[in-house]
Design an enzyme around this catalytic site. Structure first.
Site, PDB file in Angstrom:
ATOM      1  N   ASP A   2       0.789  -1.250   0.000  1.00 21.19           N
ATOM      2  CA  ASP A   2       0.000   0.000   0.000  1.00 21.19           C
ATOM      3  C   ASP A   2       0.819   1.298   0.000  1.00 21.19           C
ATOM      4  OD1 ASP A   2      -1.925  -1.921   0.200  1.00 21.19           O
ATOM      5  OD2 ASP A   2      -2.758  -1.244   2.105  1.00 21.19           O
ATOM      6  N   LYS A  61      -6.659  -4.873  -3.066  1.00 24.68           N
ATOM      7  CA  LYS A  61      -7.287  -5.544  -1.928  1.00 24.68           C
ATOM      8  C   LYS A  61      -8.337  -4.632  -1.287  1.00 24.68           C
ATOM      9  CE  LYS A  61      -3.482  -4.287   1.255  1.00 24.68           C
ATOM     10  NZ  LYS A  61      -4.203  -3.580   2.297  1.00 24.68           N
ATOM     11  N   CYS A  82      -2.006  -2.441   7.810  1.00 19.86           N
ATOM     12  CA  CYS A  82      -1.977  -3.379   6.673  1.00 19.86           C
ATOM     13  C   CYS A  82      -0.754  -4.282   6.663  1.00 19.86           C
ATOM     14  CB  CYS A  82      -2.122  -2.608   5.372  1.00 19.86           C
ATOM     15  SG  CYS A  82      -3.779  -1.876   5.232  1.00 19.86           S
TER      16      CYS A  82
END
Ligand code: TIU
Length: 271
Positions: free
Chosen positions: A72, A177, A210
């Site tokens: 990310d 995701k 994450c």
């Protein structure tokens, strides 16, 4: 005409050139094999077991069976005046990870090793956005609303994309995701299995959200993960510290922790 993709190492699958936009479709090609000029076939040294100084003890991995998984590193989380900063977060805590990630990514690609990227985000129609996630935080602007770089955490928007410094190359899978963990509702596990990957080097943001969720998911699926302290970041220094401690506690309950220089030195020495 034969191209470099014809020489992909066995078990690595084939790679197809596509532009940055198409990467967002989360597809892995199995058709035409082309490969970016920066990629090369891993040397024989990359098929050996390599030790890396780490905590709670040495991490061992075979580079050709180990993927660099970058979590990310998206513009909305890292860039000044992005969504993260709009929420009052100190993005400098995340931005310090860009340079070490860039260096590591360059070394990993140069060695011909596998790289995968993830992005957190949702379909433009928000059909995959749980109402609970939409409401949580009670902010004035939430996921799907207009933000400083397009709709917040929506696929295809500028803010959702990966920062230019670490932009995926053609052929590097990008996993879109909808959750915090990279295994939830994605094809990551299938891709790793198809490519014979059993270890992960995990970097990216944020450490306690994450990155931690992904490492825990990976651990439950049988992967060994090494998390690099200088390549992961949190908006909150105390969560950075504790997020890393939680991974390596109890004899490495979820994985290992090291720094990128130690991994790079090990690659250099044995590669
Ligand atoms: N990528 C990721 O960690 N998503 C988050 O929402 N992180 C926060 O720290 N909020």
């Amino acid at each position: 005409m034969k191209d470099k993709g014809d020489y992909l190492p066995q078990g690595f699958g084939s790679r197809e050139a596509y532009d940055g936009r198409e990467v967002a479709t989360n597809m892995v090609s199995t058709t035409k094999a082309t490969i970016h000029p920066n990629h090369k076939q891993p040397s024989a040294g990359m098929n050996q077991l390599i030790p890396v100084e780490a905590e709670p003890y040495e991490f061992e991995f075979v580079p050709s069976r180990c993927a660099l998984l970058i979590i990310d590193m998206q513009r909305d989380f890292l860039e000044r005046s992005g969504f993260g900063e709009m929420l009052g977060n100190d993005v400098s805590q995340l931005r310090r990870t860009i340079e070490p990630n860039r260096k590591l990514l360059h070394a990993w690609r140069s060695a011909g090793l596998q790289v995968m990227h993830t992005r957190e985000g949702h379909r433009p129609d928000l059909a995959d956005l749980p109402p609970a996630k939409k409401k949580r935080g009670r902010g004035a602007s939430t996921i799907g609303d207009p933000g400083p770089m397009g709709r917040i955490l929506v696929r295809g928007e500028a803010g959702h994309d990966i920062i230019p410094e670490l932009y995926p190359l053609p052929g590097e899978p990008v996993i879109d995701k909808p959750g915090k963990g990279a295994f939830f509702a994605t094809d990551l596990h299938a891709i790793l299995q198809n490519r014979g990957i059993d270890r992960l080097i995990v970097t990216g943001v944020t450490t306690e959200v994450c990155v931690n969720t992904t490492v825990r998911e990976a651990n439950d699926r049988g992967y060994d993960c090494l998390v690099l302290e200088d390549c992961v970041g949190s908006y909150f220094p105390e969560f950075q510290e504790m997020g890393l401690k939680m991974i390596k506690a109890q004899g490495g309950i979820f994985g290992w922790v090291s720094i990128s220089d130690k991994l790079l030195a090990a690659l250099e020495k044995h590669g």
